[in-house]
Motif scaffolding. Sequence first.
Motif: not given
Length: 531
Positions: A179-183, A197-202, A241-250, A275-277
């Motif tokens: 949801f924090w990304l757009s194509r 998403a960044r607030d959730i991680v922090t 928190l489980d989604n690897k897309a947080l650090y740019g990985v598909k 990447a977000l983190i």
Amino acid sequence: MVAQVYSYRRFSSPQQKFGGSIERQNDYANLIAEEYGLTLNEKLVMTDEGLSAFHAEHVSRGALGIFIKAVEEGLVERGSILIVESLDRLSRDQPMDAMHQFNELIGKGITIITANDSQVYNTASIAKDPSKLFISIAIMIRAHDESLTKQKRSVAFVKQQVRKFELEGKGDVAGTTPFWLSRTKKGFILNEHADIARDIVTSYLSNKGLNTISRELYEKGVPSPQKGKPRWGITTIRNVLDNKALYGVKHFKLRYLVDGQQVVEEYNLSDYYPALITEDDYKVIQTKKKKKATSREAYGDVTYLLSGYGKGRSVCSKCGQAVGSQLQKQRNRKGEYTQSVMRLHCMKHKESADCCKSFKSARLEEAFVDSVSHKIDGRFLTSFADNAHQESVLKAKIEDVEETISNLVETLMVVREPDTKAQLQKSIVSAEEEKRELQNQLTAIATSVISEEEALKINELKKAALDIRNNDERKLLKQIMIEVIDKIVINFEKQSLVVHFRNQDTVSVVHIPVIDIYVFVDEQVKAGRQR
């Protein structure tokens, strides 16, 4: 219960939904019910939207699976009729599996009627005309082959896109987008929801629990990404928190059949998304989640500090079973509320009355908090402080390396080819060296002295958490203790406890009834202190 007519519809794509098959099947179901003098069951009109019959998802996850279970349990009467558009709607699974399901339904006395060609399949019709059996098998084989051909095309396309991405840095593997990304035409970008998403991680890295994060998002008026749900569910936050897309990985798994056997290929495409983190932050998150698995942050508005640490982590010393806390309201003879008393229960005794009786635990909890607070690094309260964060990163990396070593050793035990064995042994030695280096770095950080300010913050948190009304402070302290404590063993008879820490230290909190005080002994430094 009497026999009835049931209607089953399945479509695996939105385009099929808007065709005329559903309306046609509804009309046909009513016609069949009238012809056979049966009632159309409108309470169980089964529709599986977006579930594949090729992967049998409609059986494992969908309405057809519910119907089959109802037949097995006798909730659907013998002689009932199941209407399907065609046999390929019933299953596109491997022919042997599809035929087993078909035979099982008919064997239970269910008649299957296909709306597209008005064919009737039941014990009597097949006995009268055995060719129906061959026709049904042929339809199932054809359906499976068609789906297999489509699957091969889809798999080839995905692999082509993966190769294109690996070679050119471009390629759209498709699939859902976080949801924090757009194509866009130029690729993926962080959108207006990225800060959520960044607030959730922090918040999570700052030792806030999932329930607390959910509540805070709701109080801020931040709607859930799931449409129609104003409050964030725990599962939704966990999935973020489980989604690897947080650090740019598909990350995805490609499943397909080869000679009737399912093959699973796992892909991790680095730098696929912005990447977000960092990857290090992601590893820290996963390590924290493992430590908190099955733990309970709070029970309503009350956070208990002696229980709720997860399975097998807060136990009775006598039976080894779980320990539970209760805030018991006391009233006088007039029925008026006077006070709340915290009690600690051996859950085995609570169920069967054959272990240890409960006791008032407020003073033990106070002594426990006092005794373990000096074991808590004040940098936990500022999780992004350089040393504290680096320590968390190193611990996460060590766990990763340990898992790698374990997997290599397991593989080495079953491999016979000499060259492969030698390569595995070399990899194990390399991983062990990496682990030693990480542990040396961790030791250097762990021995650094915390500041006076950090020690003061822990002391302030401890004092606030001793008041059961300060639920936010108790939650924060509980989250920190979940990370540092491995196990709490409570002696109900002596109203004492032993705390085992993850770093192998042990603290005993002992009640001396003669003078009614608690003392604790740190078995690392061999120092005692009275309370």
